[in-house]
Every structure is written in C-alpha cells, then in structure tokens.
Design a protein around this motif. Structure first.
Motif, PDB file in Angstrom:
ATOM      1  N   SER A 145      64.548  68.772  23.622  1.00  0.00           N
ATOM      2  CA  SER A 145      64.554  67.690  22.642  1.00  0.00           C
ATOM      3  C   SER A 145      63.373  67.786  21.681  1.00  0.00           C
ATOM      4  CB  SER A 145      64.564  66.326  23.334  1.00  0.00           C
ATOM      5  OG  SER A 145      63.378  66.139  24.084  1.00  0.00           O
ATOM      6  N   ASP A 146      62.237  68.270  22.194  1.00  0.00           N
ATOM      7  CA  ASP A 146      61.009  68.262  21.391  1.00  0.00           C
ATOM      8  C   ASP A 146      60.279  69.596  21.521  1.00  0.00           C
ATOM      9  OD1 ASP A 146      59.082  66.241  19.922  1.00  0.00           O
ATOM     10  OD2 ASP A 146      57.832  67.417  21.296  1.00  0.00           O
ATOM     11  N   ARG A 147      59.553  69.973  20.473  1.00  0.00           N
ATOM     12  CA  ARG A 147      58.791  71.229  20.494  1.00  0.00           C
ATOM     13  C   ARG A 147      57.758  71.266  21.618  1.00  0.00           C
ATOM     14  NH1 ARG A 147      56.766  70.750  15.027  1.00  0.00           N
ATOM     15  NH2 ARG A 147      58.621  69.815  14.220  1.00  0.00           N
ATOM     16  N   ALA A 148      57.254  70.095  22.019  1.00  0.00           N
ATOM     17  CA  ALA A 148      56.239  70.039  23.081  1.00  0.00           C
ATOM     18  C   ALA A 148      56.779  70.612  24.395  1.00  0.00           C
ATOM     19  CB  ALA A 148      55.774  68.600  23.295  1.00  0.00           C
ATOM     20  N   GLU A 149      58.081  70.469  24.630  1.00  0.00           N
ATOM     21  CA  GLU A 149      58.687  70.980  25.867  1.00  0.00           C
ATOM     22  C   GLU A 149      58.888  72.497  25.813  1.00  0.00           C
ATOM     23  OE1 GLU A 149      61.313  67.093  27.143  1.00  0.00           O
ATOM     24  OE2 GLU A 149      61.916  68.239  25.370  1.00  0.00           O
ATOM     25  N   LEU A 150      58.840  73.071  24.612  1.00  0.00           N
ATOM     26  CA  LEU A 150      59.042  74.506  24.425  1.00  0.00           C
ATOM     27  C   LEU A 150      57.728  75.274  24.280  1.00  0.00           C
ATOM     28  CD1 LEU A 150      61.897  74.127  21.786  1.00  0.00           C
ATOM     29  CD2 LEU A 150      62.198  74.884  24.163  1.00  0.00           C
ATOM     30  N   LYS A 151      56.651  74.547  24.042  1.00  0.00           N
ATOM     31  CA  LYS A 151      55.347  75.168  23.799  1.00  0.00           C
ATOM     32  C   LYS A 151      54.925  75.986  25.011  1.00  0.00           C
ATOM     33  CE  LYS A 151      50.695  73.923  22.334  1.00  0.00           C
ATOM     34  NZ  LYS A 151      49.772  72.820  22.099  1.00  0.00           N
TER      35      LYS A 151
ATOM     36  N   GLU B 236      64.293  82.983  21.982  1.00  0.00           N
ATOM     37  CA  GLU B 236      64.556  82.053  20.868  1.00  0.00           C
ATOM     38  C   GLU B 236      64.452  80.624  21.394  1.00  0.00           C
ATOM     39  OE1 GLU B 236      65.659  81.319  16.893  1.00  0.00           O
ATOM     40  OE2 GLU B 236      65.875  83.327  17.718  1.00  0.00           O
ATOM     41  N   CYS B 237      63.763  79.772  20.652  1.00  0.00           N
ATOM     42  CA  CYS B 237      63.585  78.372  21.043  1.00  0.00           C
ATOM     43  C   CYS B 237      63.925  77.454  19.881  1.00  0.00           C
ATOM     44  CB  CYS B 237      62.138  78.101  21.454  1.00  0.00           C
ATOM     45  SG  CYS B 237      61.572  79.054  22.852  1.00  0.00           S
ATOM     46  N   ARG B 238      64.589  76.344  20.178  1.00  0.00           N
ATOM     47  CA  ARG B 238      64.895  75.345  19.155  1.00  0.00           C
ATOM     48  C   ARG B 238      64.724  73.940  19.728  1.00  0.00           C
ATOM     49  NH1 ARG B 238      68.603  77.259  14.973  1.00  0.00           N
ATOM     50  NH2 ARG B 238      67.977  79.408  14.621  1.00  0.00           N
TER      51      ARG B 238
ATOM     52  N   ARG C  50      54.471  70.991  32.399  1.00  0.00           N
ATOM     53  CA  ARG C  50      55.391  71.723  31.524  1.00  0.00           C
ATOM     54  C   ARG C  50      55.493  73.200  31.909  1.00  0.00           C
ATOM     55  NH1 ARG C  50      53.228  71.014  26.172  1.00  0.00           N
ATOM     56  NH2 ARG C  50      51.702  72.528  26.874  1.00  0.00           N
ATOM     57  N   SER C  51      54.377  73.847  32.241  1.00  0.00           N
ATOM     58  CA  SER C  51      54.405  75.270  32.570  1.00  0.00           C
ATOM     59  C   SER C  51      55.245  75.515  33.827  1.00  0.00           C
ATOM     60  CB  SER C  51      52.996  75.830  32.750  1.00  0.00           C
ATOM     61  OG  SER C  51      52.344  75.183  33.823  1.00  0.00           O
ATOM     62  N   ARG C  52      55.242  74.578  34.773  1.00  0.00           N
ATOM     63  CA  ARG C  52      56.059  74.698  35.987  1.00  0.00           C
ATOM     64  C   ARG C  52      57.544  74.718  35.627  1.00  0.00           C
ATOM     65  NH1 ARG C  52      54.864  70.268  40.474  1.00  0.00           N
ATOM     66  NH2 ARG C  52      52.816  71.197  40.226  1.00  0.00           N
ATOM     67  N   LEU C  53      57.944  73.865  34.688  1.00  0.00           N
ATOM     68  CA  LEU C  53      59.330  73.795  34.222  1.00  0.00           C
ATOM     69  C   LEU C  53      59.740  75.121  33.579  1.00  0.00           C
ATOM     70  CD1 LEU C  53      61.935  72.224  33.332  1.00  0.00           C
ATOM     71  CD2 LEU C  53      60.628  71.503  31.307  1.00  0.00           C
TER      72      LEU C  53
END
Length: 199
Positions: free
Chosen positions: A8-14, A21-23, A172-175
């Motif tokens: 949903s948010d860039r913070a979860e992909l950082k 590829e990330c969106r 987040r890194s664990r996810l």
C-alpha cells in the motif's frame, strides 16, 4: 521469472533489493485493485508478492509474519441475490468470493476498505485493506500471487499512529526477509551465497 512486489505504501517496500520491481498501490480495496492491475500489466510480472502491515487476531502477536493461504472481503453484500457475504458476480455471471492462494500459508486474511478496529465473527487470522484486491487482480490476470502480512497490532486493542509506524519500522525487514526466503526456497529467484533463512 519476473517478480513484482506490491504494498500500500512505499514505507513497506523500503529496503527490498533493487533487483525486484516494487510498486506502491495506495490504501483501500478500490485504489489497490486499480493500481495492482495497472502495475501487473505494465511490468508483465509472472508472480505478484503482496506485502504489508495487518491487524492480527488475538491468537497472533505483534511482530509475527503470516503467509496467507486465503483472502476474503466482507465489503461486497449481494445477499439480495442469494449470494454469500463477500461474493460478487463477474462479467461471465460467475460467483467470485474467497480467493485461495497457491502457497504454503494456512492463515486467512480479511480485507476491507474500512479500518478494522473490532474483531470479526468470521475469525480471520489478520485484517488489512488491500490484500483481497491484489489477489483478485492477479487471479483475473492469471498471475501467481503470494501474500505476506506483518502483524503490527492486535485488532480490538488501541494503537496510536506513532506506535503503528514504530512497529512497522522495527519489523519491516522481517516481513521482507520472509517474502524473499519464500522466493528463494521455491526457486523463483536464485538464492544468494551465504543466505540463511529467517528464524
């Protein structure tokens, strides 16, 4: 094989590797469905990985990462047409409801465009606002989809935005590691030398 990470948010992909590829697809079922479909078509991805935060049921703990085996929504109510709650009708007049994911996960995810602050009688393992939309977009486009959710809070317990943000930042890194571990172990991506599975 081309992998597409959606959140949903860039913070979860950082922090994800630059090789994938990330969106960011926005919040809520409608926004996520539109942007997930667009992203899958633009990238021509073979496998879609939805990661993100979720409220967990009381049987789970903050910091836990859940691999999802089935997703459903309660937003759709066509009971007047004698359809089960959460089901709708597609363009071929077929009933579309719960989506089973081709993964080893046995956890259930309830997605709604309403923030879940009260546990549901349907007793899912976790709650979010985008997972069903991503799974539906992938299903309609005939792409494999896997979903991993990080429990950042327990539904029914009050949590501030600050606490939520802190929990996401800490875990987040664990996810991301759990999602990458799945891609390596299933042969979707080549395992880097020295890789160790997350405990």
């Amino acid at each position: 094989m081309k992998v597409l990470f959606l959140a949903s948010d860039r913070a979860e992909l950082k922090g994800l590797p630059e090789s994938v590829e990330c969106r960011a697809i926005g919040t809520g079922l409608v926004m996520a469905a539109v942007n997930a479909t667009k992203a899958i078509m633009e990238t021509e991805a073979d496998i879609v990985v939805n990661i993100g935060s979720a409220g967990g049921s009381a049987s789970h703990s903050p910091g836990e990462v859940l691999m999802i085996g089935r997703v459903f929504t309660t937003d759709q109510d066509l009971s007047a047409y004698r359809l089960p709650l959460g089901s709708t009708i597609d363009e071929a007049r077929a009933t579309v409801g719960e989506i089973r994911l081709p993964s080893d996960g046995d956890n259930s995810l309830l997605s709604s465009s309403r923030f879940s602050s009260v546990p549901s009688d349907l007793m899912p393992d976790c709650y979010d606002m985008e997972g069903y939309a991503v799974a539906l977009a992938a299903d309609r486009l005939k792409k494999k989809c896997v979903v991993f959710k990080l429990v950042t809070d327990i539904v029914g317990e009050r949590v501030s935005i600050g606490e939520y943000s802190r929990n996401l930042r800490i875990w987040r890194s664990r996810l991301q590691e759990k999602a990458m571990e799945y891609l390596f172990s299933s042969g979707v991506l080549e395992t880097p030398s020295g890789f160790r599975p997350v405990p």
